[in-house]
Design a protein around this motif. Structure first.
Motif, PDB file in Angstrom:
ATOM      1  N   LEU A   1       0.825  -1.213   0.000  1.00  0.00           N
ATOM      2  CA  LEU A   1       0.000   0.000   0.000  1.00  0.00           C
ATOM      3  C   LEU A   1       0.856   1.258   0.000  1.00  0.00           C
ATOM      4  N   LEU A   2       1.939   1.258   0.772  1.00  0.00           N
ATOM      5  CA  LEU A   2       2.821   2.429   0.816  1.00  0.00           C
ATOM      6  C   LEU A   2       3.526   2.674  -0.518  1.00  0.00           C
ATOM      7  N   THR A   3       4.052   1.620  -1.131  1.00  0.00           N
ATOM      8  CA  THR A   3       4.764   1.817  -2.397  1.00  0.00           C
ATOM      9  C   THR A   3       3.801   2.213  -3.516  1.00  0.00           C
ATOM     10  N   ASN A   4       2.611   1.641  -3.517  1.00  0.00           N
ATOM     11  CA  ASN A   4       1.639   2.015  -4.546  1.00  0.00           C
ATOM     12  C   ASN A   4       1.148   3.439  -4.358  1.00  0.00           C
ATOM     13  N   ALA A   5       0.965   3.864  -3.126  1.00  0.00           N
ATOM     14  CA  ALA A   5       0.576   5.253  -2.877  1.00  0.00           C
ATOM     15  C   ALA A   5       1.676   6.195  -3.350  1.00  0.00           C
TER      16      ALA A   5
ATOM     17  N   ALA B   1      -2.124   4.817 -12.025  1.00  0.00           N
ATOM     18  CA  ALA B   1      -3.396   5.526 -12.164  1.00  0.00           C
ATOM     19  C   ALA B   1      -4.257   5.419 -10.906  1.00  0.00           C
ATOM     20  N   GLU B   2      -3.937   4.503 -10.012  1.00  0.00           N
ATOM     21  CA  GLU B   2      -4.689   4.338  -8.781  1.00  0.00           C
ATOM     22  C   GLU B   2      -3.736   4.121  -7.614  1.00  0.00           C
ATOM     23  N   PRO B   3      -4.138   4.505  -6.396  1.00  0.00           N
ATOM     24  CA  PRO B   3      -3.211   4.430  -5.262  1.00  0.00           C
ATOM     25  C   PRO B   3      -3.152   3.076  -4.549  1.00  0.00           C
ATOM     26  N   TRP B   4      -3.709   2.000  -5.113  1.00  0.00           N
ATOM     27  CA  TRP B   4      -3.637   0.705  -4.453  1.00  0.00           C
ATOM     28  C   TRP B   4      -2.871  -0.318  -5.263  1.00  0.00           C
TER      29      TRP B   4
ATOM     30  N   ALA C   1       3.882   5.531  -5.795  1.00  0.00           N
ATOM     31  CA  ALA C   1       3.873   5.499  -7.262  1.00  0.00           C
ATOM     32  C   ALA C   1       2.718   6.339  -7.810  1.00  0.00           C
ATOM     33  N   TYR C   2       1.600   6.312  -7.140  1.00  0.00           N
ATOM     34  CA  TYR C   2       0.445   7.124  -7.547  1.00  0.00           C
ATOM     35  C   TYR C   2       0.778   8.609  -7.405  1.00  0.00           C
ATOM     36  N   ALA C   3       1.378   8.972  -6.289  1.00  0.00           N
ATOM     37  CA  ALA C   3       1.747  10.368  -6.044  1.00  0.00           C
ATOM     38  C   ALA C   3       2.753  10.877  -7.081  1.00  0.00           C
ATOM     39  N   LEU C   4       3.603   9.985  -7.560  1.00  0.00           N
ATOM     40  CA  LEU C   4       4.597  10.355  -8.575  1.00  0.00           C
ATOM     41  C   LEU C   4       4.044  10.283  -9.994  1.00  0.00           C
ATOM     42  N   GLY C   5       2.782   9.876 -10.123  1.00  0.00           N
ATOM     43  CA  GLY C   5       2.158   9.787 -11.440  1.00  0.00           C
ATOM     44  C   GLY C   5       2.526   8.535 -12.213  1.00  0.00           C
ATOM     45  N   LEU C   6       3.063   7.534 -11.522  1.00  0.00           N
ATOM     46  CA  LEU C   6       3.470   6.295 -12.185  1.00  0.00           C
ATOM     47  C   LEU C   6       2.334   5.272 -12.247  1.00  0.00           C
TER      48      LEU C   6
END
Length: 179
Positions: free
Chosen positions: A163-167, A176-179, A169-174
């Motif tokens: 969850l932390l790494t996906n959030a 499309a979703e934060p999960w 990646a989402y914040a960096l625009g990598l």
């Protein structure tokens, strides 16, 4: 003892933790399913590509190699960390990618679209398959490294790390979703 259990568990999973992140960074290209469908849904979708899978596996094996290089330093600090044979490195990395691919297949079959959350499957798919592949290909390494306490650490820590790494990646625009 608890700290060492956590350190060894996360260390041993390092080559499995990296591939899916590397695949996101290097993704694109030809989808593995070639656009094929089963019923009215894609087999996997555009998010599972040959390039991403290959780069993910190479990245996981590279991480195993790097961890082997720094293992003596970590052991000097007092933690007995495992090293990775080529078979173990490949099994962890390829198992992680295969787990993600299988999860995509399950998501499509259950009517979920690309990027839709599927709790626990999203966080543990790669863990189950990578550990299963290591147990199959290197059973001695698996049983000596993944004791019950270490497996429990992996099962608890992995969803949180995921969850932390996906959030991130989402914040960096990598992603499309934060999960």
């Amino acid at each position: 003892m608890v700290v060492e259990t956590v350190v060894v568990a996360l260390w041993a999973m390092g080559p499995a933790y990296i591939p899916n992140n590397a695949a996101v960074l290097a993704g694109g290209g030809a989808p593995i399913d070639g656009g094929r469908t089963m019923g009215d849904r894609r087999l996997l979708g555009d998010g599972k590509t040959w390039r991403g899978t290959g780069v993910g596996i190479v990245a996981g094996v590279a991480v195993a190699y790097l961890l082997n290089l720094v293992a003596p330093t970590v052991e000097a600090v007092g933690y007995g960390v495992p090293t990775f044979t080529p078979v173990v490195a490949f099994a962890l990395a390829a198992g992680a990618m295969l787990g993600d691919i299988l999860a995509s297949f399950v998501k499509r079959r259950t009517g979920r679209e690309r990027g839709t959350a599927f709790p626990l499957l999203d966080q543990l798919d790669f863990v189950v398959v990578s550990l299963g592949l290591v147990a199959l290909l290197a059973p001695g390494w698996f049983t000596s490294v993944f004791t019950l306490p270490r497996l429990l650490v992996v099962l608890v820590a992995t969803p949180l790390l995921h969850l932390l790494t996906n959030a991130g990646a989402y914040a960096l625009g990598l992603k499309a979703e934060p999960w």
